[in-house]
Design a protein around this motif. Structure first.
Motif, short mmCIF file in Angstrom:
data_model
loop_
_atom_site.label_atom_id
_atom_site.label_comp_id
_atom_site.label_asym_id
_atom_site.label_seq_id
_atom_site.Cartn_x
_atom_site.Cartn_y
_atom_site.Cartn_z
N LEU A 1 7.07 7.41 11.67
CA LEU A 1 7.15 5.96 11.90
C LEU A 1 8.59 5.50 12.06
O LEU A 1 9.51 6.07 11.46
CB LEU A 1 6.52 5.22 10.71
N ARG A 2 8.77 4.46 12.83
CA ARG A 2 10.09 3.84 12.92
C ARG A 2 10.44 3.22 11.57
O ARG A 2 9.57 2.66 10.90
CB ARG A 2 10.09 2.75 14.00
N GLN A 3 11.69 3.29 11.20
CA GLN A 3 12.09 2.83 9.88
C GLN A 3 12.74 1.45 9.89
O GLN A 3 13.17 0.95 8.85
CB GLN A 3 13.04 3.85 9.24
N ASN A 4 12.81 0.82 11.04
CA ASN A 4 13.44 -0.51 11.12
C ASN A 4 12.45 -1.57 11.56
O ASN A 4 12.81 -2.57 12.18
CB ASN A 4 14.62 -0.46 12.10
N ALA B 1 8.71 -4.62 5.13
CA ALA B 1 9.00 -3.45 5.94
C ALA B 1 7.71 -2.66 6.15
O ALA B 1 6.92 -2.49 5.22
CB ALA B 1 10.04 -2.57 5.28
N MET B 2 7.48 -2.21 7.37
CA MET B 2 6.29 -1.40 7.64
C MET B 2 6.48 0.00 7.08
O MET B 2 7.52 0.64 7.29
CB MET B 2 6.05 -1.30 9.15
N THR B 3 5.47 0.48 6.36
CA THR B 3 5.50 1.84 5.83
C THR B 3 4.15 2.52 6.10
O THR B 3 3.23 1.91 6.64
CB THR B 3 5.76 1.86 4.31
N ALA B 4 4.07 3.76 5.67
CA ALA B 4 2.83 4.54 5.85
C ALA B 4 1.64 3.87 5.17
O ALA B 4 0.50 4.03 5.60
CB ALA B 4 3.03 5.95 5.31
N GLU B 5 1.90 3.11 4.09
CA GLU B 5 0.81 2.42 3.40
C GLU B 5 0.11 1.41 4.31
O GLU B 5 -1.11 1.25 4.26
CB GLU B 5 1.33 1.72 2.15
N ASP B 6 0.88 0.72 5.14
CA ASP B 6 0.30 -0.25 6.07
C ASP B 6 -0.52 0.45 7.15
O ASP B 6 -1.56 -0.06 7.58
CB ASP B 6 1.40 -1.09 6.70
N ALA C 1 -2.06 3.35 6.75
CA ALA C 1 -3.29 3.81 6.09
C ALA C 1 -4.26 2.64 5.90
O ALA C 1 -5.47 2.80 6.09
CB ALA C 1 -2.95 4.45 4.75
N PHE C 2 -3.74 1.48 5.54
CA PHE C 2 -4.61 0.30 5.42
C PHE C 2 -5.25 -0.06 6.75
O PHE C 2 -6.45 -0.33 6.83
CB PHE C 2 -3.81 -0.90 4.90
N SER C 3 -4.45 -0.07 7.82
CA SER C 3 -4.95 -0.49 9.13
C SER C 3 -6.08 0.41 9.62
O SER C 3 -6.93 -0.02 10.41
CB SER C 3 -3.80 -0.52 10.14
N PHE C 4 -6.09 1.67 9.18
CA PHE C 4 -7.15 2.59 9.54
C PHE C 4 -8.12 2.83 8.38
O PHE C 4 -8.93 3.74 8.42
CB PHE C 4 -6.56 3.94 9.99
N GLY C 5 -8.04 2.01 7.35
CA GLY C 5 -8.82 2.21 6.15
C GLY C 5 -10.11 1.43 6.12
O GLY C 5 -10.42 0.63 7.02
N MET D 1 -6.61 8.94 7.43
CA MET D 1 -5.20 8.79 7.74
C MET D 1 -4.45 9.22 6.48
O MET D 1 -4.55 8.56 5.45
CB MET D 1 -4.87 7.34 8.12
N GLU D 2 -3.75 10.29 6.57
CA GLU D 2 -3.09 10.89 5.40
C GLU D 2 -1.61 10.49 5.35
O GLU D 2 -0.89 10.59 6.35
CB GLU D 2 -3.20 12.40 5.47
N ILE D 3 -1.17 10.02 4.18
CA ILE D 3 0.24 9.68 3.99
C ILE D 3 1.00 10.93 3.57
O ILE D 3 0.70 11.53 2.53
CB ILE D 3 0.40 8.57 2.94
N VAL D 4 1.98 11.33 4.36
CA VAL D 4 2.82 12.48 4.02
C VAL D 4 4.02 12.02 3.21
O VAL D 4 4.34 12.58 2.17
CB VAL D 4 3.28 13.21 5.30
N ASP D 5 4.68 10.98 3.69
CA ASP D 5 5.75 10.34 2.94
C ASP D 5 5.83 8.90 3.43
O ASP D 5 4.97 8.45 4.21
CB ASP D 5 7.09 11.08 3.07
N LYS D 6 6.82 8.17 3.02
CA LYS D 6 6.91 6.74 3.31
C LYS D 6 6.87 6.44 4.80
O LYS D 6 6.35 5.39 5.22
CB LYS D 6 8.19 6.17 2.69
N TYR D 7 7.39 7.35 5.61
CA TYR D 7 7.45 7.10 7.05
C TYR D 7 6.79 8.21 7.88
O TYR D 7 7.13 8.38 9.05
CB TYR D 7 8.91 6.90 7.49
N THR D 8 5.85 8.90 7.28
CA THR D 8 5.13 9.95 8.01
C THR D 8 3.64 9.88 7.66
O THR D 8 3.29 9.79 6.49
CB THR D 8 5.65 11.35 7.66
N VAL D 9 2.81 9.89 8.70
CA VAL D 9 1.36 9.90 8.49
C VAL D 9 0.74 10.99 9.35
O VAL D 9 1.34 11.45 10.34
CB VAL D 9 0.71 8.54 8.84
#
Length: 534
Positions: A96-99, A107-112, A114-118, A164-172
């Motif tokens: 994911l883009r970090q900016n 700030a958009m993160t992997a959690e968002d 995962a939610f959008s596909f949850g 949708m699996e969260i790998v880290d804050k900016y990787t899914v």
């Protein structure tokens, strides 16, 4: 607690982003865009709003993980994911883009992602009879549960989705149950726009959320008045650069003449969906021009195979042979679009069946089929809206005369909204529709004719073999067997058991002020980012 902490971090980090001083002059223009319709469902949430007109406005306020160069060569490109790679046939990893910030400052993160596909947004629908899908105009009045079509739309877009699996804050990682050659393209669908998890949690009801969703696009929603207007303003913390428009207003103006007159008087800066016969008159003004052309959408009519007359596939086949498609293109489109090779587009690339064609214009064959079917002249209702598609009524009138010439008695019934067309009521016959291709593969368009697709879920058409073929098309990764399956599917839906009648490739023409430098897309999408302005 997690959401509160994220908000605090987001607000703290926001100060580090470049901003324009409060006192600085803002000379950006404010634009008014006249459209025939903003949303057919009176919502702005793609888990309900899947129309062509909805596609036009979505990408002003929300974005997907991958994207297409709609104003360029149609190539697949990064979106909110700056890069993506295959782990295996079932797994796509996205960085994911970090900016990127949402319109609420988070700030958009992997959690968002995962939610959008949850399940909260995509895989849980309200517990009502799904036969009412698309007919209830105000779902979600009292709860946060999405309407019944949400999981159906999700299934059509991502039929093999596992998680949708969260790998880290900016990787899914998008993980499918089965191999799928089209995962990268599927993520360009507006179904997969990324929204703020916190904003959804804070919305009072699903309906409140659906009319003011919080995304990452260049413009944030200020106000949405169903059937009237959508107002957005520049989101200057947009990751893709400062938006060039200060305030963007879409206003509903159903009549073509009113859109043209408003453009000429200066009330509108852009006017969408211009018929080709209006182009010369509009461009007679040195201040105005018309831009546009063919898009990744095909106009067609849908058959309800459960109608007493249309249940015989020979009658449906006769209707497809009675239509002179090229005559319609010549008469109403001045050669500015074309008759496609069935339900497919050139940008399918290696999956394009170059030798395929829609049923030939053959009145003799149509009459022969009607005689075999024992058709006795019984009326066939033709439900349609006025002014939704360009040249809609004129096209219908031409086809009715062509059908009449072979002995078919087709009767136009004007309707006020899509609920009166897609609702399950006695007397449905044929109706207006179109198919878009969200990405460059047949599953993007044929999904409408499989479980989860609009035509299937509306109860207009089903076919047992199509279910098996679609499952294969979605899981097979080798080109040759995929092409063979695609050919068999087209044979069914266009020849043996017709689900629709192809008319022509759609085209959109937008009238605008000549001094505004802006490029039209090869889709219904309108792009008002800085990269497409000036």
């Amino acid at each position: 607690m997690l959401l509160s902490r994220r908000l605090a971090l987001g607000l703290a980090g926001a100060s580090a982003l470049p901003r324009f001083a409060i006192g600085q002059s803002d000379n950006r223009p404010s634009l008014t865009v006249a459209v025939q319709k903003i949303s057919t469902s009176n919502t702005l949430e793609p888990m309900r709003e899947q129309s062509n007109v909805g596609q036009r406005v979505f990408y002003t306020f929300a974005e997907t993980l991958t994207d297409h160069a709609w104003t360029g060569d149609l190539a697949l490109k990064p979106g909110l994911a700056e890069s993506f790679k295959r782990i295996d046939g079932r797994t796509l990893e996205l960085k994911l883009r970090q900016n990127v910030r949402f319109h609420n400052g988070d700030a958009m993160t992997a959690e968002d992602v995962a939610f959008s596909f949850g399940p909260e947004r995509m895989w849980t629908g309200s517990p009502v009879d799904t036969r009412g899908m698309w007919t209830n105009t105000t779902p979600g009045l009292t709860s946060k549960v999405p309407p019944p079509e949400a999981p159906k739309i999700a299934m059509a877009a991502y039929p093999g989705f596992e998680r949708m699996e969260i790998v880290d804050k900016y990787t899914v990682r998008f993980i499918n149950r089965v191999p799928d050659a089209t995962l990268e393209g599927r993520l360009t669908r507006n179904t997969g726009v990324i929204f703020s998890a916190r904003a959804f949690a804070e919305a009072p009801t699903w309906l409140d959320w659906s009319r003011k969703p919080v995304g990452t696009g260049p413009y944030r929603i200020v106000e949405y008045k169903p059937d009237v207007e959508l107002v957005l303003e520049a989101f200057d913390d947009y990751w893709g650069g400062r938006p060039p428009i200060k305030r963007l207003r879409f206003v509903e103006v159903p009549e073509v003449a009113s859109r043209v007159n408003g453009l000429r008087s200066g009330d509108f800066d852009f006017a969408c969906d211009m018929p080709p016969d209006q182009i010369a008159a509009i461009e007679s003004s040195p201040k105005l021009e018309v831009v546009g052309g063919p898009i990744m959408n095909i106009r067609l009519t849908i058959f309800d195979k459960h109608h007493p007359v249309l249940k015989d596939p020979r009658v449906r086949r006769a209707m497809t042979h009675a239509v002179d498609r090229q005559a319609i293109v010549d008469a109403l489109w001045s050669g500015r679009t074309k008759v496609p090779k069935g339900l497919q587009w050139d940008f399918f690339g290696p999956m394009l069946l170059g030798d395929w064609a829609p049923p030939a214009f053959d009145p003799a064959e149509a009459k022969k089929l009607l005689k075999q079917a024992g058709y006795d002249g019984a009326p066939i209702p033709y439900q349609m809206l006025n002014n939704y598609y360009t040249n809609q009524l004129q096209t219908a009138q031409i086809m009715v005369e062509q059908w009449k010439a072979v002995g078919l008695n087709v009767v136009i019934e004007m309707k006020e909204n899509w609920a009166q067309i897609l609702g399950r009521f006695p007397g449905r016959g044929i109706c207006e529709n179109s198919n878009s291709s969200w990405f460059n593969d047949p599953v993007a368009s044929l999904a409408a004719y499989a479980p989860g697709g609009q035509t299937w879920e509306a109860g207009q058409w089903e076919n047992d073999e199509i279910v098996k073929l679609m499952a294969t098309l979605q899981s097979e990764v080798d080109l040759t067997p995929r092409r063979d399956v695609f050919r068999r599917m087209l044979t069914i839906v266009e020849r043996e058991d017709p689900a629709y009648n192809v008319i022509h490739q759609n085209a959109t023409f937008t009238a605008k002020r000549r001094d505004y430098k802006w490029r039209p897309a090869q889709s219904f999408v309108v792009d008002f980012r800085a990269s497409n302005w000036g």
